[in-house]
Scaffold this motif. Sequence first.
Motif, short mmCIF file in Angstrom:
data_model
loop_
_atom_site.label_atom_id
_atom_site.label_comp_id
_atom_site.label_asym_id
_atom_site.label_seq_id
_atom_site.Cartn_x
_atom_site.Cartn_y
_atom_site.Cartn_z
N TRP A 196 55.89 -19.22 9.23
CA TRP A 196 56.23 -18.28 10.30
C TRP A 196 56.42 -16.88 9.72
CZ3 TRP A 196 60.18 -14.90 11.16
CH2 TRP A 196 60.21 -14.31 12.43
N GLU A 197 57.09 -16.77 8.59
CA GLU A 197 57.31 -15.46 7.98
C GLU A 197 55.97 -14.82 7.60
OE1 GLU A 197 60.17 -15.28 4.83
OE2 GLU A 197 61.53 -16.65 5.84
N TYR A 198 55.04 -15.65 7.12
CA TYR A 198 53.71 -15.12 6.75
C TYR A 198 53.00 -14.56 7.97
CZ TYR A 198 48.76 -15.17 5.62
OH TYR A 198 47.45 -14.81 5.47
N THR A 199 52.95 -15.34 9.06
CA THR A 199 52.26 -14.88 10.26
C THR A 199 52.98 -13.70 10.91
OG1 THR A 199 53.41 -16.61 11.54
CG2 THR A 199 51.18 -17.11 10.76
N LEU A 224 41.69 -5.12 7.05
CA LEU A 224 42.07 -6.47 7.48
C LEU A 224 42.29 -7.38 6.27
CD1 LEU A 224 39.67 -7.03 10.52
CD2 LEU A 224 42.16 -6.85 10.61
N LEU A 225 41.38 -7.30 5.31
CA LEU A 225 41.54 -8.09 4.09
C LEU A 225 42.80 -7.69 3.34
CD1 LEU A 225 40.39 -10.19 2.13
CD2 LEU A 225 39.05 -8.36 1.06
N ILE A 236 48.39 -8.61 1.38
CA ILE A 236 49.79 -8.18 1.34
C ILE A 236 50.70 -9.26 1.91
CG2 ILE A 236 51.44 -6.52 2.28
CD1 ILE A 236 49.22 -4.43 2.16
N SER A 237 50.27 -9.88 3.01
CA SER A 237 51.08 -10.95 3.60
C SER A 237 51.16 -12.16 2.67
CB SER A 237 50.48 -11.36 4.95
OG SER A 237 50.44 -10.26 5.83
N CYS A 238 50.08 -12.42 1.92
CA CYS A 238 50.10 -13.53 0.95
C CYS A 238 51.10 -13.26 -0.18
CB CYS A 238 48.71 -13.75 0.37
SG CYS A 238 47.55 -14.52 1.51
#
Length: 301
Positions: free
Chosen positions: A85-88, A130-131, A136-138
């Motif tokens: 959830w934190e990732y999304t 987008l990539l 960054i989220s990863c």
Amino acid sequence: MIPSPLTVFFMIIYLLESLTIILQSSLIVAVLSREWVQVKRLSPVDMILISLGICRFCQQWSSVLFNFCSYFNPGSTYRYMSVFWEYTNTLTFWLTTLLAVVYCVKISSFTHPIFLWLRWRILRLVPWMLLGSLLISCVTIIFSTVRHHSEVQLFSMMQSPGNNTVTERLMTFVKNMMISQQMVALAIPFFLFLASTVLLIVSLTQHLGQMQHHHTGHSNSSMKAHSTALRFLAFFLIVFTSYFLSIIFCTMHILWEMKSWFWAGETIIYAIVSIHSTSLMLNSPKLKKGLKVSCCGLEAA
């Protein structure tokens, strides 16, 4: 755990909001995917919207699974579910910011060399942006995983008999680390979103003032379009700011224990998410057309 009647009420509202968001996200993905198949291409804005729709769909399902599993069967196993959830959620912030940046660059009338350079290259930069949002989220999910692993270990240690003073101090440290990470991970894209939206509002306001100064009958439609765009941007700014503040507030006050007011907080957060998704759909001609087609299909059925 038997929930109180008030808690059950907020649970039902939360479920209805979750279903609404899932349906909205599915419609966004379905409409834009059909457009992609038909014309073999997507505009930069549509690429961001379809990514946001997929992200919101996954985010809402992870929220539902984590919240109900953790509430009715509390334990260390379900704490790892919140990592996804934190990732999304982080990815949603970056995608929304990217959408604001693209609108700012394409619509604003600034003549600074940086804006002119971005306006010329924005179409080719969007896939890379987008990539970058994904990467960054990863990176943030690595810190989330480490933090949640530490949390699970400390939770197990606190269940064992003995002096838990050191464990409690470590738990406090992990809590503070959680708040700091969420603040940094969400504040950076939020302030970029804020800067882009404010710049666009300033640009449209200046242009509207110039049109009012040189008022002619021909410019009435343009003035109305600018006024509508300004109202939408102001509304969009308020909604997304409310979402950011709600997430930060819940991060600081709801950490491990499921308080009786937890579901009320979740209801507020996802009501804002649903309003945000609705505003995106109603201000996109393609999505608005897809919504009308869907409604007509339901009426015919």
